[in-house]
Design an enzyme around this catalytic site. Structure first.
Site, PDB file in Angstrom:
ATOM      1  N   HIS A 256       0.814  -1.219   0.000  1.00  0.00           N
ATOM      2  CA  HIS A 256       0.000   0.000   0.000  1.00  0.00           C
ATOM      3  C   HIS A 256       0.851   1.274   0.000  1.00  0.00           C
ATOM      4  O   HIS A 256       0.360   2.362  -0.311  1.00  0.00           O
ATOM      5  CB  HIS A 256      -0.898  -0.012   1.254  1.00  0.00           C
ATOM      6  CG  HIS A 256      -2.168   0.767   1.097  1.00  0.00           C
ATOM      7  ND1 HIS A 256      -2.263   1.884   0.306  1.00  0.00           N
ATOM      8  CD2 HIS A 256      -3.401   0.591   1.641  1.00  0.00           C
ATOM      9  CE1 HIS A 256      -3.504   2.362   0.368  1.00  0.00           C
ATOM     10  NE2 HIS A 256      -4.209   1.589   1.170  1.00  0.00           N
TER      11      HIS A 256
ATOM     12  N   LEU B 115     -30.611   9.052  -3.046  1.00  0.00           N
ATOM     13  CA  LEU B 115     -29.684   8.761  -1.943  1.00  0.00           C
ATOM     14  C   LEU B 115     -28.329   8.389  -2.543  1.00  0.00           C
ATOM     15  O   LEU B 115     -28.254   7.513  -3.416  1.00  0.00           O
ATOM     16  CB  LEU B 115     -30.200   7.585  -1.107  1.00  0.00           C
ATOM     17  CG  LEU B 115     -31.575   7.755  -0.444  1.00  0.00           C
ATOM     18  CD1 LEU B 115     -31.994   6.449   0.219  1.00  0.00           C
ATOM     19  CD2 LEU B 115     -31.562   8.887   0.579  1.00  0.00           C
ATOM     20  N   HIS B 116     -27.274   9.039  -2.077  1.00  0.00           N
ATOM     21  CA  HIS B 116     -25.945   8.698  -2.607  1.00  0.00           C
ATOM     22  C   HIS B 116     -25.587   7.275  -2.171  1.00  0.00           C
ATOM     23  O   HIS B 116     -25.593   6.969  -0.977  1.00  0.00           O
ATOM     24  CB  HIS B 116     -24.900   9.690  -2.096  1.00  0.00           C
ATOM     25  CG  HIS B 116     -23.624   9.616  -2.865  1.00  0.00           C
ATOM     26  ND1 HIS B 116     -22.837   8.490  -2.887  1.00  0.00           N
ATOM     27  CD2 HIS B 116     -23.003  10.519  -3.682  1.00  0.00           C
ATOM     28  CE1 HIS B 116     -21.788   8.693  -3.662  1.00  0.00           C
ATOM     29  NE2 HIS B 116     -21.865   9.924  -4.155  1.00  0.00           N
ATOM     30  N   PRO B 117     -25.263   6.376  -3.134  1.00  0.00           N
ATOM     31  CA  PRO B 117     -25.038   4.963  -2.761  1.00  0.00           C
ATOM     32  C   PRO B 117     -23.878   4.742  -1.788  1.00  0.00           C
ATOM     33  O   PRO B 117     -23.947   3.866  -0.931  1.00  0.00           O
ATOM     34  CB  PRO B 117     -24.777   4.259  -4.096  1.00  0.00           C
ATOM     35  CG  PRO B 117     -24.560   5.332  -5.100  1.00  0.00           C
ATOM     36  CD  PRO B 117     -25.196   6.582  -4.597  1.00  0.00           C
ATOM     37  N   ASP B 118     -22.811   5.552  -1.902  1.00  0.00           N
ATOM     38  CA  ASP B 118     -21.697   5.396  -0.963  1.00  0.00           C
ATOM     39  C   ASP B 118     -22.140   5.761   0.456  1.00  0.00           C
ATOM     40  O   ASP B 118     -21.868   5.054   1.415  1.00  0.00           O
ATOM     41  CB  ASP B 118     -20.513   6.276  -1.378  1.00  0.00           C
ATOM     42  CG  ASP B 118     -19.405   6.257  -0.327  1.00  0.00           C
ATOM     43  OD1 ASP B 118     -18.841   5.175  -0.100  1.00  0.00           O
ATOM     44  OD2 ASP B 118     -19.136   7.306   0.297  1.00  0.00           O
TER      45      ASP B 118
ATOM     46  N   TYR C 145     -13.244   5.490   9.737  1.00  0.00           N
ATOM     47  CA  TYR C 145     -12.365   6.134   8.747  1.00  0.00           C
ATOM     48  C   TYR C 145     -12.907   5.755   7.380  1.00  0.00           C
ATOM     49  O   TYR C 145     -12.981   4.577   7.050  1.00  0.00           O
ATOM     50  CB  TYR C 145     -10.959   5.563   8.935  1.00  0.00           C
ATOM     51  CG  TYR C 145      -9.908   5.942   7.916  1.00  0.00           C
ATOM     52  CD1 TYR C 145      -8.828   6.744   8.295  1.00  0.00           C
ATOM     53  CD2 TYR C 145      -9.938   5.483   6.602  1.00  0.00           C
ATOM     54  CE1 TYR C 145      -7.829   7.076   7.383  1.00  0.00           C
ATOM     55  CE2 TYR C 145      -8.949   5.822   5.680  1.00  0.00           C
ATOM     56  CZ  TYR C 145      -7.903   6.619   6.074  1.00  0.00           C
ATOM     57  OH  TYR C 145      -6.911   6.954   5.179  1.00  0.00           O
TER      58      TYR C 145
ATOM     59  N   THR D 273     -12.081   6.621   3.317  1.00  0.00           N
ATOM     60  CA  THR D 273     -11.120   7.290   2.460  1.00  0.00           C
ATOM     61  C   THR D 273     -11.805   8.308   1.558  1.00  0.00           C
ATOM     62  O   THR D 273     -12.778   7.982   0.886  1.00  0.00           O
ATOM     63  CB  THR D 273     -10.431   6.234   1.556  1.00  0.00           C
ATOM     64  OG1 THR D 273      -9.968   5.167   2.372  1.00  0.00           O
ATOM     65  CG2 THR D 273      -9.270   6.837   0.822  1.00  0.00           C
TER      66      THR D 273
ATOM     67  N   THR E 249      -4.916  10.870   0.109  1.00  0.00           N
ATOM     68  CA  THR E 249      -6.206  10.682   0.787  1.00  0.00           C
ATOM     69  C   THR E 249      -6.390  11.637   1.965  1.00  0.00           C
ATOM     70  O   THR E 249      -5.422  12.175   2.497  1.00  0.00           O
ATOM     71  CB  THR E 249      -6.333   9.245   1.358  1.00  0.00           C
ATOM     72  OG1 THR E 249      -5.280   9.035   2.307  1.00  0.00           O
ATOM     73  CG2 THR E 249      -6.277   8.201   0.270  1.00  0.00           C
TER      74      THR E 249
END
Length: 580
Positions: free
Chosen positions: A295, A382-385, A407, A409, A420
């Site tokens: 990562h 509705l925002h899916p995220d 948390y 991102t 991020t």
């Protein structure tokens, strides 16, 4: 969102008042001075955070990174032309390698379109780190070696490292300036596979990359001291385009359940992954593929991009090679032979045992929720995220009886070398909604109104964080500048509510949206009593991957996912039945 309101869900009135005073004192005192120093630092750097973030989030971390830091995921080809099937591992492998090499070539020729949000271009620097990149362990701090160059910048390595049964082979991906074709790649893979299955396994030096970082740094120095050729071999692996891992095991996966493949890409055979490589492309014996990535050099969206590119090519060609079957006269792959002794063999044995023991403690649950997906949430505006983030908050609240600091991102690629920022999804609005959902006397209308308030709050925060208006990275900068100046740690950072609300990397919910394509991934929890939670969103479904440690008695990934699915239904019901 201010740091003050982000701690509110985790404090009683008295604690909150105390924190409010600490924040005020910080703002009017040392905080202001530190901020000035931060502004001074920023004058001399195009991105004041870049180097710090890399060090603090990744390179200074001493825990074994292959399991604790790396992210992993399956390739999506099993859903269409390449369902799991024994006997096709090498043939499919030659095709997937070829598509990956085409992507590498496009990057080298700078033919990759720049990503945009609307008409705003995003920073593409992380794509330089996908190929020929490797983290190298240091005693106190690791460092990243990046050997990639575009064609206009000059020569770039063009070899691939193949790991099979504890052995390491390399071969050039170009011959006389042209990419090897799938039939030529197949010949190389068949040669390696046959050799490894007819002869004894290798030493499995790769397992050392799973060690605690300082341990690995010392083992590596010792390995190099045994024989200078060992250093040359290590450098060939580090500079390779990527590592191709030939696994002997097969991985189960269906479009409805990703649990086993996610477990295997993250915790599979440590002798056939180079944990420090930015990209390990993993091939299972039943023709299923995946990846395991360090990562440190980049975020998951880079991997999502290449995985999607390759998947689209496989769909276009129906998973077949349509070109010439001719195989040119090309040198066979070369094996990298390490000189080892009893000490190194013992280190390898220990690293392997330790990794497998820790890996066996990991619980990964990754089912698909197929009742509805993005289409229906969008229909209700509705925002899916946000929909998934709030469902997670409700699920955690129901399962644990308290709010969970979270948390999520947010990408900051609007900025030079941006990576991020943290969206703290556990807001007071979310908590009030969770409480209303658990309150038998609350009306449907009230529950719906509170939910919509929580939605609005989350959407606003995501916008602010992506625009560089979050506060977690700013607070990190203030604490690091205090450290650099040799000042005492400001009280703000020792306040119990700082860590209770997730500060200092203490989030019990570590989450990320992998995107809206067919790509899924997984990470381990950030803290022992927490959950790792990656998800992707499609028109007709949500696919979630939840991880938890089995040795933690209070967390259970399976139960949390069950609660999330219940929350999805409850939220949709609210939209359908609450009369405005």
């Amino acid at each position: 969102m201010s740091p003050g309101s982000s701690v509110k869900p985790f404090a009683n009135e008295e604690e909150y008042k105390k924190t409010e005073e600490i924040v005020k004192k910080f703002k009017n005192g040392i905080g202001g001075k530190l901020h000035q120093k931060l502004l001074e630092r920023a004058k001399g750097k195009r991105n004041w955070l870049e180097e710090w973030w890399l060090n603090v989030a990744y390179l200074d971390v001493r825990v074994p990174s292959q399991l604790n830091v790396n992210f992993a995921g399956p390739s999506a080809h099993f859903e269409h032309y390449w369902p799991p099937k024994e006997g096709v591992q090498l043939e499919r492998g030659s095709i997937i390698l070829w598509h990956n090499l085409n992507y590498w070539q496009r990057l080298r020729q700078e033919k990759m379109p720049v990503h945009k949000v609307g008409s705003t271009p995003l920073d593409m620097n992380q794509f330089r780190m996908l190929f020929s990149t490797c983290k190298v362990p240091g005693v106190n701090r690791d460092y990243i070696m990046n050997y990639f160059k575009t064609e206009s910048e000059g020569q770039s390595p063009s070899h691939i490292a193949v790991l099979c049964r504890g052995r390491v082979f390399v071969f050039e991906a170009l011959h006389e300036g042209c990419l090897l074709t799938p039939p030529e790649l197949l010949r190389h893979l068949s040669y390696i596979h046959e050799k490894c299955h007819q002869e004894p396994p290798g030493f499995g030096v790769a397992a050392l990359t799973t060690e605690e970082r300082t341990q690995w740094a010392k083992a590596r120095a010792y390995l190099i001291g045994l024989d200078p050729e060992n250093l040359a071999s290590l450098e060939r692996i580090q500079s390779s385009l990527f590592v191709y891992s030939l696994e002997d095991n097969s991985a189960l996966v269906t479009p409805e359940d990703y649990s086993q493949i996610l477990t295997m890409v993250l915790t599979g055979d440590p002798t056939v992954r180079w944990g420090d490589k930015s990209y390990n492309l993993i091939s299972f014996s039943n023709g299923v593929f995946g990846c395991n990535c360090d990562h440190a050099p980049f975020d998951a969206m880079v991997m999502v991009n290449i995985a999607h590119y390759v998947d689209e090519r496989i769909i276009e060609t129906e998973g077949r090679w349509m070109g010439s079957e001719k195989v040119r006269d090309i040198p066979l792959p070369e094996e990298l032979l390490f000189t080892v002794d009893e000490k190194i063999l013992n280190d390898i044995k220990q690293a392997k045992a330790q990794f497998l023991q820790e890996a066996s403690d990991l619980q990964i649950v990754a089912p698909a929720f197929t009742s509805f997906g993005k289409k229906l949430t969008k229909k209700h505006s509705l925002h899916p995220d946000t929909f998934i983030q709030l469902a997670l908050q409700l699920a955690y609240y129901r399962l644990h009886g308290r709010p969970g600091c979270c948390y999520e991102t947010a990408m900051t690629r609007y900025f030079y070398h941006g990576r991020t920022e943290t969206v703290r999804s556990c807001t007071m609005e979310a908590v009030r909604w969770c409480q209303a959902m658990q309150d038998p006397s609350a009306s449907l209308f009230e529950q719906q109104q509170k939910m919509l308030q929580a939605f609005a709050k989350h959407n606003k925060m995501m916008k602010e964080c992506s625009a560089g208006k979050g506060f977690d990275r700013h607070l990190l900068g203030l604490s690091l500048i205090a450290k650099e100046e040799g000042l005492p740690v400001p009280e703000l950072f020792t306040d119990p509510l700082f860590s209770r609300s997730g500060g200092g990397g203490n989030f019990v919910l570590s989450t990320s949206l992998v995107g809206y394509l067919r790509i899924q991934g997984v990470v381990v929890p950030m803290v022992h009593n927490g959950y790792g939670f990656f998800y992707h969103i499609r028109d007709d479904r949500f696919i979630v991957a939840c991880s938890a440690w089995k040795s933690c008695l209070e967390t259970d990934a399976k139960k949390l996912v069950e609660q999330i699915f219940v929350a999805f239904h409850d939220m949709m019901q609210l939209m359908n039945t609450a009369r405005l």
